[in-house]
Design a protein around this motif. Structure first.
Motif, PDB file in Angstrom:
ATOM      1  N   ALA A  61       0.821  -1.213   0.000  1.00 30.55           N
ATOM      2  CA  ALA A  61       0.000   0.000   0.000  1.00 30.55           C
ATOM      3  C   ALA A  61       0.855   1.263   0.000  1.00 30.55           C
ATOM      4  N   LYS A  62       1.908   1.279   0.787  1.00 30.71           N
ATOM      5  CA  LYS A  62       2.746   2.482   0.852  1.00 30.71           C
ATOM      6  C   LYS A  62       3.455   2.722  -0.477  1.00 30.71           C
ATOM      7  N   ILE A  63       3.887   1.668  -1.133  1.00 31.19           N
ATOM      8  CA  ILE A  63       4.557   1.842  -2.426  1.00 31.19           C
ATOM      9  C   ILE A  63       3.568   2.413  -3.440  1.00 31.19           C
ATOM     10  N   ARG A  64       2.330   1.956  -3.401  1.00 35.12           N
ATOM     11  CA  ARG A  64       1.313   2.518  -4.293  1.00 35.12           C
ATOM     12  C   ARG A  64       1.118   4.011  -4.020  1.00 35.12           C
ATOM     13  N   LEU A  65       1.159   4.372  -2.747  1.00 32.31           N
ATOM     14  CA  LEU A  65       1.032   5.783  -2.400  1.00 32.31           C
ATOM     15  C   LEU A  65       2.219   6.584  -2.924  1.00 32.31           C
ATOM     16  N   LEU A 256      -7.025  19.190  -9.894  1.00 38.81           N
ATOM     17  CA  LEU A 256      -6.796  19.008  -8.458  1.00 38.81           C
ATOM     18  C   LEU A 256      -6.549  17.529  -8.191  1.00 38.81           C
ATOM     19  N   HIS A 257      -5.310  17.189  -7.835  1.00 36.17           N
ATOM     20  CA  HIS A 257      -5.004  15.821  -7.412  1.00 36.17           C
ATOM     21  C   HIS A 257      -5.405  15.669  -5.948  1.00 36.17           C
ATOM     22  N   LEU A 258      -6.148  14.618  -5.647  1.00 29.67           N
ATOM     23  CA  LEU A 258      -6.565  14.329  -4.274  1.00 29.67           C
ATOM     24  C   LEU A 258      -5.884  13.039  -3.840  1.00 29.67           C
ATOM     25  N   VAL A 259      -5.034  13.129  -2.825  1.00 31.41           N
ATOM     26  CA  VAL A 259      -4.303  11.954  -2.347  1.00 31.41           C
ATOM     27  C   VAL A 259      -4.736  11.668  -0.909  1.00 31.41           C
ATOM     28  N   ASN A 260      -5.304  10.494  -0.720  1.00 24.10           N
ATOM     29  CA  ASN A 260      -5.842  10.072   0.566  1.00 24.10           C
ATOM     30  C   ASN A 260      -4.818   9.167   1.252  1.00 24.10           C
ATOM     31  N   PHE A 261      -4.317   9.597   2.410  1.00 22.74           N
ATOM     32  CA  PHE A 261      -3.334   8.750   3.080  1.00 22.74           C
ATOM     33  C   PHE A 261      -3.857   8.219   4.419  1.00 22.74           C
ATOM     34  N   LEU A 263      -4.402   5.232   5.884  1.00 23.58           N
ATOM     35  CA  LEU A 263      -3.980   3.849   5.678  1.00 23.58           C
ATOM     36  C   LEU A 263      -4.451   2.965   6.827  1.00 23.58           C
ATOM     37  N   ASP A 264      -5.130   1.891   6.474  1.00 25.76           N
ATOM     38  CA  ASP A 264      -5.464   0.845   7.430  1.00 25.76           C
ATOM     39  C   ASP A 264      -4.302  -0.146   7.422  1.00 25.76           C
ATOM     40  N   HIS A 265      -3.474  -0.072   8.449  1.00 26.88           N
ATOM     41  CA  HIS A 265      -2.261  -0.894   8.467  1.00 26.88           C
ATOM     42  C   HIS A 265      -2.590  -2.390   8.510  1.00 26.88           C
ATOM     43  N   ASP A 266      -3.671  -2.750   9.182  1.00 20.88           N
ATOM     44  CA  ASP A 266      -4.015  -4.174   9.285  1.00 20.88           C
ATOM     45  C   ASP A 266      -4.382  -4.756   7.933  1.00 20.88           C
ATOM     46  N   ASP A 267      -5.167  -4.000   7.151  1.00 15.25           N
ATOM     47  CA  ASP A 267      -5.601  -4.484   5.840  1.00 15.25           C
ATOM     48  C   ASP A 267      -4.634  -4.108   4.728  1.00 15.25           C
ATOM     49  N   ASP A 268      -3.645  -3.269   5.033  1.00 19.53           N
ATOM     50  CA  ASP A 268      -2.705  -2.771   4.027  1.00 19.53           C
ATOM     51  C   ASP A 268      -3.468  -2.160   2.858  1.00 19.53           C
ATOM     52  N   ALA A 269      -4.402  -1.284   3.187  1.00 21.70           N
ATOM     53  CA  ALA A 269      -5.216  -0.641   2.164  1.00 21.70           C
ATOM     54  C   ALA A 269      -5.651   0.724   2.682  1.00 21.70           C
ATOM     55  N   PHE A 270      -5.978   1.606   1.746  1.00 21.95           N
ATOM     56  CA  PHE A 270      -6.402   2.941   2.115  1.00 21.95           C
ATOM     57  C   PHE A 270      -7.914   2.978   2.292  1.00 21.95           C
ATOM     58  N   THR A 271      -8.348   3.569   3.395  1.00 28.04           N
ATOM     59  CA  THR A 271      -9.765   3.619   3.730  1.00 28.04           C
ATOM     60  C   THR A 271     -10.482   4.608   2.821  1.00 28.04           C
ATOM     61  N   VAL A 272     -11.504   4.144   2.127  1.00 31.96           N
ATOM     62  CA  VAL A 272     -12.272   5.007   1.224  1.00 31.96           C
ATOM     63  C   VAL A 272     -12.949   6.103   2.037  1.00 31.96           C
ATOM     64  N   PRO A 318     -18.008  11.864  -4.049  1.00 32.14           N
ATOM     65  CA  PRO A 318     -18.741  10.816  -3.315  1.00 32.14           C
ATOM     66  C   PRO A 318     -17.838   9.747  -2.718  1.00 32.14           C
ATOM     67  N   HIS A 319     -16.805   9.333  -3.482  1.00 30.76           N
ATOM     68  CA  HIS A 319     -15.931   8.264  -3.007  1.00 30.76           C
ATOM     69  C   HIS A 319     -14.490   8.574  -3.429  1.00 30.76           C
ATOM     70  N   LEU A 320     -13.602   8.604  -2.461  1.00 30.77           N
ATOM     71  CA  LEU A 320     -12.184   8.807  -2.751  1.00 30.77           C
ATOM     72  C   LEU A 320     -11.402   7.650  -2.153  1.00 30.77           C
ATOM     73  N   SER A 321     -10.815   6.846  -3.018  1.00 29.12           N
ATOM     74  CA  SER A 321      -9.930   5.790  -2.545  1.00 29.12           C
ATOM     75  C   SER A 321      -8.552   6.406  -2.310  1.00 29.12           C
ATOM     76  N   MET A 322      -7.489   5.823  -2.801  1.00 29.41           N
ATOM     77  CA  MET A 322      -6.163   6.360  -2.509  1.00 29.41           C
ATOM     78  C   MET A 322      -5.859   7.639  -3.276  1.00 29.41           C
ATOM     79  N   TRP A 323      -6.337   7.714  -4.530  1.00 29.31           N
ATOM     80  CA  TRP A 323      -5.919   8.823  -5.403  1.00 29.31           C
ATOM     81  C   TRP A 323      -6.999   9.085  -6.423  1.00 29.31           C
TER      82      TRP A 323
END
Length: 329
Positions: A61-65, A256-261, A263-272, A318-323
């Motif tokens: 997940a962090k590398i994707r970020l 406008l780039h929107l970057v959501n950080f 991070l749910d460390h347990d799931d290794d995913a970014f919370t929508v 409405p929904h923003l995942s990681m980017w």
């Protein structure tokens, strides 16, 4: 930064993994801003040991970020397919290998919507004065593969997290070409200066001429209390917004780039994040907008409702995942 005029782009490694709580890499922001200031592109990656955690437990997940952050700031992250990660005496070298499906969606997104990236540069009404003399001083005192521990690094990190668009202006010396003396500072809201000891007399006079627009750095809290944000996020925390424009095409949309950080460390995913409101002050660009579209990796673009009242435009995502990317026209 030797022989800048002879280089087309730079490729370098950066220290991306900070402390455990630091999800959005901090020091690399300085490097992106400096590359912009000398008008060069970065093809960047992490230092080898930063890939070792992903090799050990396949958490990406962090590398994707890191990839999203690079493109949001106008640069390039090298595709992490096979990365040397660590060398230990009497052991074979360790290598991180990505899997099919780890990163393709991000790179296809950039390629499929190249019109949202090519020709764009950061919007900024605030400038930070980069002194090459200070950088040289720290280069002598320490060797590290990340940004130097100087005040400008703290300032750019603070402004970025507060969503205050800004850029660097280079106060050059006998090594690096000066751009401060030829810069038009009148269209800026604020100019932040750090250590005047390393400026020459002409550079100091140029800054003194702008009067109350000149802010002398003391700390991040003081800086943020002085500058009124032109972008704000409501309904979610830990969202970095990067505004970019195409100055060669007045009809091109504002990006406008929107970057959501988050991070749910347990799931290794970014919370929508749901129902995120992005508020943009007209003072940033002077433009009025009537339409908005939202783009994100792996999904079809959608039109969004836009609400312009007075000096502010608000767009609800409405929904923003990681980017994701908002286009305003």
């Amino acid at each position: 930064m030797y022989a800048v005029d002879q280089h087309d782009f730079y490729t370098n490694e950066m220290k991306y993994l900070g402390n455990k709580d630091e999800v959005f890499p901090r020091d690399v922001i300085h490097t992106y801003k400096l590359a912009d200031a000398i008008e060069r592109l970065l093809a960047i990656t992490a230092v080898p040991q930063d890939f070792e955690p992903a090799r050990l437990d396949d958490r990406i997940a962090k590398i994707r970020l890191w990839i999203a952050q690079a493109y949001a700031f106008g640069h390039v992250f090298m595709v992490p397919t096979k990365m040397w990660s660590i060398r230990i005496t009497n052991e074979a070298d360790h290598w991180y290998h990505s899997k099919v499906g780890d990163y393709e969606d991000l790179y296809h997104f950039v390629r499929d919507y190249s019109q949202l990236f090519d020709g764009y540069e950061a919007v900024a009404k605030v400038a930070l004065i980069f002194s090459n003399g200070v950088s040289r001083k720290y280069s002598k005192e320490q060797f590290q593969r990340s940004a130097p521990a100087t005040a400008i690094v703290d300032a750019t990190a603070a402004l970025t997290h507060a969503n205050i668009p800004h850029r660097y202006i280079v106060a050059g010396d006998d090594w690096i070409k000066d751009s401060l003396l030829s810069e038009d500072l009148t269209n800026l809201d604020a100019v932040v200066c750090f250590d005047k000891e390393y400026l020459n007399d002409a550079q100091t006079r140029k800054l003194d001429e702008i009067g109350t627009k000149l802010i002398t750095w003391t700390n991040a809290e003081q800086l943020l209390s002085t500058i009124t944000p032109s972008i704000s996020v409501h309904g979610a925390d830990n969202i970095v917004v990067q505004a970019r424009e195409n100055k060669d095409d007045a009809s091109a949309p504002l990006i406008l780039h929107l970057v959501n950080f988050n991070l749910d460390h347990d799931d290794d995913a970014f919370t929508v994040q749901n129902d995120v409101d992005i508020a943009l002050g007209r003072s940033l660009t002077g433009r009025a907008f009537t339409s908005a579209r939202f783009y994100a990796p792996g999904v079809e673009p959608v039109a969004l409702q836009i609400n312009s009242q007075g000096e502010e435009t608000v767009i609800r995502v409405p929904h923003l995942s990681m980017w994701g990317i908002l286009t305003l026209a």
